[in-house]
Design a protein around this motif. Sequence first.
Motif, PDB file in Angstrom:
ATOM      1  N   ARG A 143       0.816  -1.220   0.000  1.00 54.24           N
ATOM      2  CA  ARG A 143       0.000   0.000   0.000  1.00 54.24           C
ATOM      3  C   ARG A 143       0.846   1.265   0.000  1.00 54.24           C
ATOM      4  O   ARG A 143       0.355   2.347  -0.347  1.00 54.24           O
ATOM      5  N   TRP A 144       2.088   1.149   0.401  1.00 55.72           N
ATOM      6  CA  TRP A 144       3.017   2.283   0.266  1.00 55.72           C
ATOM      7  C   TRP A 144       3.609   2.311  -1.138  1.00 55.72           C
ATOM      8  O   TRP A 144       3.735   3.378  -1.742  1.00 55.72           O
ATOM      9  N   ALA A 145       3.954   1.166  -1.664  1.00 56.36           N
ATOM     10  CA  ALA A 145       4.712   1.089  -2.915  1.00 56.36           C
ATOM     11  C   ALA A 145       3.897   1.491  -4.135  1.00 56.36           C
ATOM     12  O   ALA A 145       4.345   2.306  -4.961  1.00 56.36           O
ATOM     13  N   LEU A 146       2.717   0.932  -4.294  1.00 55.82           N
ATOM     14  CA  LEU A 146       1.972   1.137  -5.536  1.00 55.82           C
ATOM     15  C   LEU A 146       1.559   2.590  -5.769  1.00 55.82           C
ATOM     16  O   LEU A 146       1.757   3.111  -6.875  1.00 55.82           O
ATOM     17  N   PRO A 147       1.003   3.292  -4.776  1.00 56.72           N
ATOM     18  CA  PRO A 147       0.666   4.701  -5.019  1.00 56.72           C
ATOM     19  C   PRO A 147       1.899   5.560  -5.318  1.00 56.72           C
ATOM     20  O   PRO A 147       1.789   6.606  -5.965  1.00 56.72           O
ATOM     21  N   GLY A 148       3.051   5.118  -4.842  1.00 55.04           N
ATOM     22  CA  GLY A 148       4.285   5.869  -5.071  1.00 55.04           C
ATOM     23  C   GLY A 148       4.972   5.521  -6.378  1.00 55.04           C
ATOM     24  O   GLY A 148       6.083   6.022  -6.661  1.00 55.04           O
ATOM     25  N   GLY A 149       4.352   4.672  -7.190  1.00 61.22           N
ATOM     26  CA  GLY A 149       4.924   4.342  -8.486  1.00 61.22           C
ATOM     27  C   GLY A 149       6.032   3.312  -8.443  1.00 61.22           C
ATOM     28  O   GLY A 149       6.769   3.147  -9.425  1.00 61.22           O
ATOM     29  N   VAL A 150       6.172   2.595  -7.333  1.00 65.82           N
ATOM     30  CA  VAL A 150       7.208   1.561  -7.240  1.00 65.82           C
ATOM     31  C   VAL A 150       6.795   0.361  -8.091  1.00 65.82           C
ATOM     32  O   VAL A 150       5.667  -0.125  -7.978  1.00 65.82           O
ATOM     33  N   GLN A 151       7.680  -0.087  -8.961  1.00 64.36           N
ATOM     34  CA  GLN A 151       7.436  -1.300  -9.737  1.00 64.36           C
ATOM     35  C   GLN A 151       7.917  -2.491  -8.900  1.00 64.36           C
ATOM     36  O   GLN A 151       9.119  -2.652  -8.677  1.00 64.36           O
ATOM     37  N   LEU A 152       6.984  -3.295  -8.454  1.00 60.88           N
ATOM     38  CA  LEU A 152       7.318  -4.342  -7.501  1.00 60.88           C
ATOM     39  C   LEU A 152       8.374  -5.307  -8.024  1.00 60.88           C
ATOM     40  O   LEU A 152       9.229  -5.767  -7.256  1.00 60.88           O
ATOM     41  N   LEU A 153       8.343  -5.613  -9.289  1.00 64.49           N
ATOM     42  CA  LEU A 153       9.308  -6.573  -9.831  1.00 64.49           C
ATOM     43  C   LEU A 153      10.633  -5.934 -10.215  1.00 64.49           C
ATOM     44  O   LEU A 153      11.630  -6.633 -10.358  1.00 64.49           O
ATOM     45  N   ARG A 154      10.633  -4.607 -10.378  1.00 59.69           N
ATOM     46  CA  ARG A 154      11.859  -3.903 -10.753  1.00 59.69           C
ATOM     47  C   ARG A 154      12.047  -2.656  -9.903  1.00 59.69           C
ATOM     48  O   ARG A 154      12.099  -1.536 -10.416  1.00 59.69           O
ATOM     49  N   PRO A 155      12.132  -2.826  -8.583  1.00 59.71           N
ATOM     50  CA  PRO A 155      12.300  -1.651  -7.710  1.00 59.71           C
ATOM     51  C   PRO A 155      13.691  -1.051  -7.858  1.00 59.71           C
ATOM     52  O   PRO A 155      14.661  -1.763  -8.118  1.00 59.71           O
ATOM     53  N   ARG A 156      13.756   0.260  -7.695  1.00 67.57           N
ATOM     54  CA  ARG A 156      15.063   0.918  -7.721  1.00 67.57           C
ATOM     55  C   ARG A 156      15.804   0.601  -6.433  1.00 67.57           C
ATOM     56  O   ARG A 156      15.205   0.296  -5.402  1.00 67.57           O
ATOM     57  N   ALA A 157      17.119   0.703  -6.498  1.00 68.60           N
ATOM     58  CA  ALA A 157      17.957   0.291  -5.361  1.00 68.60           C
ATOM     59  C   ALA A 157      17.625   1.057  -4.088  1.00 68.60           C
ATOM     60  O   ALA A 157      17.726   0.518  -2.984  1.00 68.60           O
ATOM     61  N   ALA A 158      17.220   2.327  -4.233  1.00 71.40           N
ATOM     62  CA  ALA A 158      17.003   3.165  -3.051  1.00 71.40           C
ATOM     63  C   ALA A 158      15.631   2.973  -2.425  1.00 71.40           C
ATOM     64  O   ALA A 158      15.369   3.509  -1.336  1.00 71.40           O
ATOM     65  N   GLU A 159      14.751   2.222  -3.074  1.00 69.41           N
ATOM     66  CA  GLU A 159      13.371   2.185  -2.589  1.00 69.41           C
ATOM     67  C   GLU A 159      13.205   1.386  -1.302  1.00 69.41           C
ATOM     68  O   GLU A 159      12.271   1.637  -0.532  1.00 69.41           O
ATOM     69  N   GLY A 160      14.091   0.455  -1.040  1.00 72.97           N
ATOM     70  CA  GLY A 160      14.043  -0.228   0.247  1.00 72.97           C
ATOM     71  C   GLY A 160      14.321   0.738   1.384  1.00 72.97           C
ATOM     72  O   GLY A 160      13.623   0.734   2.408  1.00 72.97           O
ATOM     73  N   HIS A 201      10.170   6.099   5.412  1.00 76.21           N
ATOM     74  CA  HIS A 201       8.745   6.429   5.481  1.00 76.21           C
ATOM     75  C   HIS A 201       8.147   5.944   6.800  1.00 76.21           C
ATOM     76  O   HIS A 201       7.407   6.671   7.475  1.00 76.21           O
ATOM     77  N   LEU A 202       8.464   4.711   7.190  1.00 73.23           N
ATOM     78  CA  LEU A 202       7.945   4.160   8.443  1.00 73.23           C
ATOM     79  C   LEU A 202       8.449   4.956   9.642  1.00 73.23           C
ATOM     80  O   LEU A 202       7.699   5.228  10.590  1.00 73.23           O
TER      81      LEU A 202
END
Length: 325
Positions: free
Chosen positions: A79-96, A102-103
């Motif tokens: 629910r955090w990733a999808l609205p932010g445009g994160v591609q679940l299968l190809r996340p950018r290195a910094a998104e973790g 964010h938390l």
Amino acid sequence: MSRLEIVAAHLDLAGRTERLARLEPDELRRRAVVACRDGDEAELWAITEAFLVTRGRKGARVSERTLETYQDSVQTFVRWALPGGVQLLRPRAAEGFSFVRHLEALKLMPSSVQVRLSGARTLYAALRWAGATEANPFADVKAARDPRASHEKRSPYTDTEVNTLLAAADPQERVLLLLAADSGLRNSEMTDVRRADLRLDEEHPHVQVRGKGRGGWSESAPLSGRGVTAIKQWLAIAPADNEFLLTWRTRKSTRLRLLHLCERAGVRYEGREVHGLRHTAGTRTYQQTGDIMEAKDLLCHRDITSTQVYVQYARRGKKAANRDW
């Protein structure tokens, strides 16, 4: 939950996860890819659960509480990733790192951040197991360390605060308060109590409890006098067809109920939550007896080092020995 019911639950868990794990590799990969594309929380959790049970350290013996926690963590990440445009299968290195920051910005306790990080990390382990991706965005991610001492992390409710809550509570909420604040039950243990577990009219009233710190076996937790009274008053008006003592069936619903009660009563909830009531039981036991083993036995700690935090709570505000030297 009886031993037979527990066995049945584990068989059901093992069955559904094994069915998913036995899919042909191409089909398992397809389902994982589609779930990521569609943001399908239920399917992503099913894949993560199958990974935990078939590849995890505890296998099918993993507890319902652990699964619930991981499921909530996977949901939080998606629910955090999808609205932010994160591609679940190809996340950018910094998104973790972005997810963890964010938390932390939400002012969650460090332990809560760590739990959600573990859930997101397990999701990606499951997706790699399914062959859907090689991404590992949480490989080097760490949550910020909590600088506070253990006894500062979740303080107990005071006796005055518990009494204030009791005065504002409805009959079922009073049972919740006293099972935790007087008998030291955890959230998940309270929601699992059945009417058949109650021993209200014995010489030493108690409730049979199965939970995290009890080695998987049922143990008795002593009930206070006011706890027995509250339970009897609640049972007199509770739905007769409910085998469980409380009508709330999840830890989340219990948390929300206590949060709303605290808001009504004007008692601080943040930083204490439901578990703070258990801290009240341990602290009060040590204050009255001066015996750390009494507190350990009440709380069913496996190791006395877990109980030592209650000594620190009990000593708060106590005058230093050398104050009048």
